[in-house]
Design a protein around this motif. Structure first.
Motif, PDB file in Angstrom:
ATOM      1  N   GLN A 145       0.826  -1.196   0.000  1.00  0.00           N
ATOM      2  CA  GLN A 145       0.000   0.000   0.000  1.00  0.00           C
ATOM      3  C   GLN A 145       0.872   1.263   0.000  1.00  0.00           C
ATOM      4  O   GLN A 145       0.605   2.212  -0.735  1.00  0.00           O
ATOM      5  CB  GLN A 145      -0.912  -0.014   1.226  1.00  0.00           C
ATOM      6  CG  GLN A 145      -1.852   1.158   1.317  1.00  0.00           C
ATOM      7  CD  GLN A 145      -2.672   1.129   2.594  1.00  0.00           C
ATOM      8  OE1 GLN A 145      -2.347   0.405   3.538  1.00  0.00           O
ATOM      9  NE2 GLN A 145      -3.730   1.908   2.630  1.00  0.00           N
ATOM     10  N   ILE A 146       1.915   1.265   0.808  1.00  0.00           N
ATOM     11  CA  ILE A 146       2.816   2.410   0.876  1.00  0.00           C
ATOM     12  C   ILE A 146       3.544   2.594  -0.454  1.00  0.00           C
ATOM     13  O   ILE A 146       3.692   3.714  -0.942  1.00  0.00           O
ATOM     14  CB  ILE A 146       3.818   2.252   2.040  1.00  0.00           C
ATOM     15  CG1 ILE A 146       3.075   2.356   3.378  1.00  0.00           C
ATOM     16  CG2 ILE A 146       4.943   3.279   1.962  1.00  0.00           C
ATOM     17  CD1 ILE A 146       3.900   1.955   4.582  1.00  0.00           C
ATOM     18  N   VAL A 147       3.988   1.496  -1.061  1.00  0.00           N
ATOM     19  CA  VAL A 147       4.696   1.576  -2.349  1.00  0.00           C
ATOM     20  C   VAL A 147       3.779   2.135  -3.429  1.00  0.00           C
ATOM     21  O   VAL A 147       4.196   2.988  -4.229  1.00  0.00           O
ATOM     22  CB  VAL A 147       5.252   0.190  -2.747  1.00  0.00           C
ATOM     23  CG1 VAL A 147       5.724   0.176  -4.191  1.00  0.00           C
ATOM     24  CG2 VAL A 147       6.385  -0.199  -1.817  1.00  0.00           C
ATOM     25  N   ARG A 148       2.529   1.694  -3.467  1.00  0.00           N
ATOM     26  CA  ARG A 148       1.577   2.215  -4.465  1.00  0.00           C
ATOM     27  C   ARG A 148       1.367   3.716  -4.274  1.00  0.00           C
ATOM     28  O   ARG A 148       1.345   4.478  -5.247  1.00  0.00           O
ATOM     29  CB  ARG A 148       0.247   1.473  -4.379  1.00  0.00           C
ATOM     30  CG  ARG A 148       0.263   0.128  -5.035  1.00  0.00           C
ATOM     31  CD  ARG A 148      -1.146  -0.433  -5.194  1.00  0.00           C
ATOM     32  NE  ARG A 148      -1.885  -0.488  -3.936  1.00  0.00           N
ATOM     33  CZ  ARG A 148      -1.872  -1.504  -3.085  1.00  0.00           C
ATOM     34  NH1 ARG A 148      -1.153  -2.569  -3.353  1.00  0.00           N
ATOM     35  NH2 ARG A 148      -2.580  -1.466  -1.977  1.00  0.00           N
ATOM     36  N   SER A 173       2.433   6.595  -7.044  1.00  0.00           N
ATOM     37  CA  SER A 173       1.447   7.506  -7.619  1.00  0.00           C
ATOM     38  C   SER A 173       1.848   8.961  -7.350  1.00  0.00           C
ATOM     39  O   SER A 173       1.657   9.825  -8.203  1.00  0.00           O
ATOM     40  CB  SER A 173       0.049   7.220  -7.077  1.00  0.00           C
ATOM     41  OG  SER A 173      -0.038   7.538  -5.705  1.00  0.00           O
ATOM     42  N   LEU A 174       2.441   9.225  -6.194  1.00  0.00           N
ATOM     43  CA  LEU A 174       2.909  10.568  -5.892  1.00  0.00           C
ATOM     44  C   LEU A 174       4.123  10.922  -6.746  1.00  0.00           C
ATOM     45  O   LEU A 174       4.188  12.008  -7.332  1.00  0.00           O
ATOM     46  CB  LEU A 174       3.277  10.692  -4.408  1.00  0.00           C
ATOM     47  CG  LEU A 174       3.831  12.041  -3.970  1.00  0.00           C
ATOM     48  CD1 LEU A 174       2.754  13.111  -4.075  1.00  0.00           C
ATOM     49  CD2 LEU A 174       4.361  11.961  -2.557  1.00  0.00           C
ATOM     50  N   ALA A 175       5.071  10.011  -6.867  1.00  0.00           N
ATOM     51  CA  ALA A 175       6.295  10.285  -7.617  1.00  0.00           C
ATOM     52  C   ALA A 175       6.020  10.442  -9.108  1.00  0.00           C
ATOM     53  O   ALA A 175       6.735  11.167  -9.795  1.00  0.00           O
ATOM     54  CB  ALA A 175       7.305   9.169  -7.388  1.00  0.00           C
ATOM     55  N   ASP A 176       4.986   9.786  -9.623  1.00  0.00           N
ATOM     56  CA  ASP A 176       4.664   9.873 -11.040  1.00  0.00           C
ATOM     57  C   ASP A 176       3.771  11.061 -11.380  1.00  0.00           C
ATOM     58  O   ASP A 176       3.482  11.297 -12.546  1.00  0.00           O
ATOM     59  CB  ASP A 176       3.980   8.581 -11.506  1.00  0.00           C
ATOM     60  CG  ASP A 176       4.940   7.403 -11.506  1.00  0.00           C
ATOM     61  OD1 ASP A 176       6.165   7.641 -11.548  1.00  0.00           O
ATOM     62  OD2 ASP A 176       4.462   6.249 -11.480  1.00  0.00           O
ATOM     63  N   HIS A 177       3.329  11.808 -10.396  1.00  0.00           N
ATOM     64  CA  HIS A 177       2.450  12.951 -10.629  1.00  0.00           C
ATOM     65  C   HIS A 177       3.210  14.028 -11.413  1.00  0.00           C
ATOM     66  O   HIS A 177       4.365  14.326 -11.101  1.00  0.00           O
ATOM     67  CB  HIS A 177       1.957  13.508  -9.299  1.00  0.00           C
ATOM     68  CG  HIS A 177       0.813  14.448  -9.443  1.00  0.00           C
ATOM     69  ND1 HIS A 177       0.998  15.780  -9.729  1.00  0.00           N
ATOM     70  CD2 HIS A 177      -0.515  14.256  -9.356  1.00  0.00           C
ATOM     71  CE1 HIS A 177      -0.178  16.365  -9.808  1.00  0.00           C
ATOM     72  NE2 HIS A 177      -1.115  15.448  -9.582  1.00  0.00           N
ATOM     73  N   PRO A 178       2.600  14.611 -12.437  1.00  0.00           N
ATOM     74  CA  PRO A 178       3.302  15.603 -13.267  1.00  0.00           C
ATOM     75  C   PRO A 178       3.837  16.810 -12.485  1.00  0.00           C
ATOM     76  O   PRO A 178       4.918  17.316 -12.792  1.00  0.00           O
ATOM     77  CB  PRO A 178       2.240  16.040 -14.270  1.00  0.00           C
ATOM     78  CG  PRO A 178       1.267  14.926 -14.329  1.00  0.00           C
ATOM     79  CD  PRO A 178       1.275  14.304 -12.969  1.00  0.00           C
ATOM     80  N   ALA A 179       3.112  17.265 -11.484  1.00  0.00           N
ATOM     81  CA  ALA A 179       3.583  18.414 -10.699  1.00  0.00           C
ATOM     82  C   ALA A 179       4.857  18.058  -9.937  1.00  0.00           C
ATOM     83  O   ALA A 179       5.783  18.867  -9.843  1.00  0.00           O
ATOM     84  CB  ALA A 179       2.500  18.871  -9.731  1.00  0.00           C
ATOM     85  N   VAL A 180       4.916  16.855  -9.401  1.00  0.00           N
ATOM     86  CA  VAL A 180       6.104  16.416  -8.672  1.00  0.00           C
ATOM     87  C   VAL A 180       7.275  16.266  -9.635  1.00  0.00           C
ATOM     88  O   VAL A 180       8.401  16.660  -9.330  1.00  0.00           O
ATOM     89  CB  VAL A 180       5.826  15.097  -7.919  1.00  0.00           C
ATOM     90  CG1 VAL A 180       7.088  14.553  -7.276  1.00  0.00           C
ATOM     91  CG2 VAL A 180       4.746  15.306  -6.864  1.00  0.00           C
ATOM     92  N   GLN A 181       7.030  15.708 -10.820  1.00  0.00           N
ATOM     93  CA  GLN A 181       8.083  15.555 -11.820  1.00  0.00           C
ATOM     94  C   GLN A 181       8.639  16.912 -12.239  1.00  0.00           C
ATOM     95  O   GLN A 181       9.839  17.083 -12.370  1.00  0.00           O
ATOM     96  CB  GLN A 181       7.545  14.807 -13.046  1.00  0.00           C
ATOM     97  CG  GLN A 181       7.244  13.351 -12.782  1.00  0.00           C
ATOM     98  CD  GLN A 181       8.496  12.553 -12.507  1.00  0.00           C
ATOM     99  OE1 GLN A 181       9.506  12.734 -13.170  1.00  0.00           O
ATOM    100  NE2 GLN A 181       8.432  11.695 -11.518  1.00  0.00           N
ATOM    101  N   GLY A 182       7.761  17.890 -12.459  1.00  0.00           N
ATOM    102  CA  GLY A 182       8.207  19.221 -12.842  1.00  0.00           C
ATOM    103  C   GLY A 182       9.041  19.880 -11.764  1.00  0.00           C
ATOM    104  O   GLY A 182      10.083  20.489 -12.038  1.00  0.00           O
ATOM    105  N   THR A 183       8.594  19.764 -10.533  1.00  0.00           N
ATOM    106  CA  THR A 183       9.334  20.338  -9.411  1.00  0.00           C
ATOM    107  C   THR A 183      10.694  19.672  -9.258  1.00  0.00           C
ATOM    108  O   THR A 183      11.696  20.342  -9.008  1.00  0.00           O
ATOM    109  CB  THR A 183       8.524  20.205  -8.108  1.00  0.00           C
ATOM    110  OG1 THR A 183       7.257  20.844  -8.284  1.00  0.00           O
ATOM    111  CG2 THR A 183       9.255  20.836  -6.936  1.00  0.00           C
ATOM    112  N   ALA A 184      10.749  18.364  -9.428  1.00  0.00           N
ATOM    113  CA  ALA A 184      12.016  17.649  -9.318  1.00  0.00           C
ATOM    114  C   ALA A 184      12.987  18.107 -10.399  1.00  0.00           C
ATOM    115  O   ALA A 184      14.194  18.256 -10.145  1.00  0.00           O
ATOM    116  CB  ALA A 184      11.789  16.145  -9.416  1.00  0.00           C
ATOM    117  N   GLY A 185      12.495  18.359 -11.601  1.00  0.00           N
ATOM    118  CA  GLY A 185      13.356  18.851 -12.672  1.00  0.00           C
ATOM    119  C   GLY A 185      13.921  20.221 -12.370  1.00  0.00           C
ATOM    120  O   GLY A 185      15.096  20.499 -12.622  1.00  0.00           O
TER     121      GLY A 185
END
Length: 76
Positions: free
Chosen positions: A25-28, A32-44
């Motif tokens: 459950q924690i991994v899912r 889902s959080l790590a694959d979110h577009p906003a998170v990806q943009g911020t990480a970049g």
């Protein structure tokens, strides 16, 4: 002493059974959080800022003005 080891073993087995479901459950949720577009943009953006400040990831010329090439070891 044997009672403590037996109790620890039983607790480990019972915890592992319930723990696997919770772990999944924690991994899912993490994925889902790590694959979110906003998170990806911020990480970049963060990677770019860190690269600017530290120079990490850029090839700097060495003393004789030549750029050093990155050597990536080959997997056998």
């Amino acid at each position: 002493m044997k009672g403590i080891l037996l109790g620890a073993a039983v607790g480990y087995v019972l915890g592992a059974r319930a723990g696997r479901q919770r772990y999944d459950q924690i991994v899912r949720a993490y994925r889902s959080l790590a694959d979110h577009p906003a998170v990806q943009g911020t990480a970049g953006i963060v990677r770019a800022k860190v690269g600017e400040k530290t120079g990490f990831g850029r090839h700097q010329p060495n003393a004789n003005g030549h750029r050093r090439e990155t050597v990536i070891p080959r997997a056998n």
